[in-house]
Design an enzyme around this catalytic site. Structure first.
Site, mmCIF file in Angstrom:
data_model
loop_
_atom_site.group_PDB
_atom_site.id
_atom_site.type_symbol
_atom_site.label_atom_id
_atom_site.label_comp_id
_atom_site.label_asym_id
_atom_site.label_seq_id
_atom_site.Cartn_x
_atom_site.Cartn_y
_atom_site.Cartn_z
ATOM 1 N N HIS A 9 -3.393 23.267 22.599
ATOM 2 C CA HIS A 9 -4.403 23.639 21.595
ATOM 3 C C HIS A 9 -3.833 24.715 20.673
ATOM 4 O O HIS A 9 -3.202 25.653 21.147
ATOM 5 C CB HIS A 9 -5.651 24.170 22.287
ATOM 6 C CG HIS A 9 -6.698 24.682 21.342
ATOM 7 N ND1 HIS A 9 -7.541 23.847 20.647
ATOM 8 C CD2 HIS A 9 -7.024 25.956 20.967
ATOM 9 C CE1 HIS A 9 -8.343 24.568 19.890
ATOM 10 N NE2 HIS A 9 -8.046 25.859 20.071
ATOM 11 N N LEU B 42 0.820 -1.206 0.000
ATOM 12 C CA LEU B 42 0.000 0.000 0.000
ATOM 13 C C LEU B 42 0.858 1.262 0.000
ATOM 14 O O LEU B 42 0.495 2.268 -0.632
ATOM 15 C CB LEU B 42 -0.951 -0.004 1.194
ATOM 16 C CG LEU B 42 -1.982 -1.141 1.205
ATOM 17 C CD1 LEU B 42 -2.869 -1.045 2.436
ATOM 18 C CD2 LEU B 42 -2.824 -1.136 -0.070
#
EC number: 1.6.2.6
Length: 500
Positions: free
Chosen positions: A479, A220
């Site tokens: 964040h 893959l």
């Protein structure tokens, strides 16, 4: 003793002065036949070179024997590293062609310079192999370039790369010879029309059509490289699913993502005939369960049906080392074989055939030899498929948890709800966490996302220390980051997520 050894080496250099400089480089500073090492490692791949360096760091006199003439094994020379170089380069091309405009970057034309792409790959490989040689020198590891085979449990005869021979003695000998491409009946690899992963890393032109036999990690990844560069890629797989070790839910989403990129799949299909008489290759296919045959024409075929332990010519039968039915060397928990003083690590023994697993084997084996305690938990070795998106996982799949009969909870969080993923317009994927219902102990973590191979290590640490999903959820994550999706999935496992 040291002076006598030095004299022998000087004499050897004088006698050999008429030979090539390569010959002198090959044997300079090596252990001679009369020198006895504490540790001899046969194989300089990820398991072997790491074991050699660790042994020397622990104060053991160490020699490493490598037949290739460059260190790093299959992984560094013709595997992990060059494939990641091409995966990155092809991804950059694909982004420039298909994604830059979405970010306000306009490019009039984008072309592939395959020769330059290959040169960058080769430069990365060369720098890293030289880097390992530098680490050998730094850690005082003797390095013999040649093919080693057992003369006795404490002696290895080495046919050196220049055509000479030397015997290396050791109190403890570690077999770290890795693995080789698994062949298929009736399919002859010529590295031109029918290639292994090695040939797929060195194609001189982009094939219009590429057929990949085998839907595992390597197939893959290499299919993705050439697909991004313009090849029509078809994956033929005998099994009913791709990457059988992957969690089924993640696998389905992963296959859909690859199909959206243009990769085609023919599952439950076997190759029963190969015709290379024309310009290309004509494959005869048949359903795995039997049935009507069909043909598939292509320009290049990549055989990627797995790997097999490489122990040919080592002389294992001569010293009586036991192997199993598929050629893997049998070892105990200390990596010792049935022959005293002989050990084995990496792809030649049972367990995941992964470079990082081999490295851990190498460290643990040497620690046992040095009288310390080593440890490798094969149930907690992460696996990564380096496509786009990447898929990474550690621990058990949901199917495995069900088989155990354990009551469990599942927490999921999609990257479509992750602010960083949305900001960079790359939100394909999710995080899935499995935890025991009664204790909240994490059993497995599965991630499909950009850089999933980096994100998975938080989960690997959690599993190693038997952490709960709440443990991860209560750790403050910066964040905006992709890692917040791991926190949110953990929150979804033991309670409720915030952002979905």
């Amino acid at each position: 003793m040291a002076m006598a050894s030095l004299a022998r080496r000087k004499a050897y250099a004088v006698v050999s002065s008429s030979r090539s400089s390569l010959f002198l480089t090959t044997l300079r500073g090596f252990a001679s036949g009369s020198d006895e090492n504490d540790v001899v490692v046969i194989g300089g791949g990820p398991g072997g070179y790491v074991a050699a360096i660790k042994a020397s760091q622990l104060g053991l006199k160490t020699t490493c024997i490598e037949k290739r003439g460059t260190l790093g094994g299959t992984c560094l020379n013709v595997g992990c590293i060059p494939s990641k170089a091409l995966l990155h380069s092809s991804h950059m091309y694909h982004e420039a062609k298909h994604a830059f405009a979405n970010h306000g970057v306009k490019v009039s034309s984008v072309e592939v310079d395959l020769a330059a792409m290959m040169a960058q790959k080769d430069k990365a490989v060369s720098n890293l192999t030289k880097g390992i040689e530098g680490l050998f020198k730094k850690n005082k590891v003797n390095y013999v370039k040649g093919y080693g085979k057992f003369v006795s449990p404490s002696e290895v005869s080495v046919d050196t790369v220049d055509g000479g021979n030397t015997v290396v003695k050791g109190k403890h000998i570690i077999i770290a010879t890795g693995s080789d491409v698994k062949s298929l009946p009736g399919v002859t690899i010529d590295e031109k029309k029918i290639v292994s992963s090695t040939g797929a890393l060195a194609l001189t032109e982009i094939p219009k059509r590429l057929v990949v036999i085998g839907a595992g990690y390597i197939g893959l990844e290499m299919g993705s490289v050439w697909g991004r560069l313009g090849s029509e890629v078809t994956v033929v797989e005998f099994a009913s699913e791709i990457v059988p070790t992957m969690d089924a839910e993640i696998r389905k989403q992963f296959q859909r993502s690859l199909q959206k990129q243009g990769m085609k799949f023919q599952l439950k299909t076997k190759v029963v005939g190969v015709d290379t008489s024309g310009d290309g290759v004509k494959l005869t296919l048949e359903p795995a369960a039997g049935g009507d045959q069909t043909t598939l024409e292509t320009d290049v075929v990549l055989v990627s049906a797995g790997r097999t332990p490489f122990t040919a010519g080592l002389g294992l039968d001569k010293i009586g080392v036991e192997t199993d039915k598929i050629g893997r060397i049998l070892v105990n928990e200390r990596f010792a074989t049935n022959v005293s003083g002989v050990y084995a690590i990496g792809d030649v023994i049972p367990g995941p055939m992964l470079a990082h697993k081999a490295e851990e084997d190498g460290v643990a084996c040497v620690e046992y030899i040095a009288g310390k305690v080593g440890h490798v938990d094969y149930d907690k070795v992460p696996g990564v498929v380096y496509t786009t998106p990447e898929v990474a996982y550690v621990g058990k799949t949901e199917e495995q948890v069900k088989e155990l009969g354990v009551e469990y909870r599942v927490g999921k969080f999609p990257f479509m709800a992750n602010s960083r993923a949305k900001a960079i317009d790359n939100a394909d994927g999710l995080v899935k966490i499995l935890a025991e219902k009664e204790t909240d102990k994490i059993l497995g973590v599965h991630i499909m996302a950009p850089n999933a191979g980096e994100l998975i290590h938080e989960a690997a640490i959690a599993l190693q220390y038997d952490a709960s999903s709440e443990d991860i959820a209560r750790v403050c994550h910066a964040h905006p980051t992709m890692s917040e999706a791991v926190k949110e999935a953990a929150m979804a496992t033991y309670d409720k997520p915030i952002h979905i």
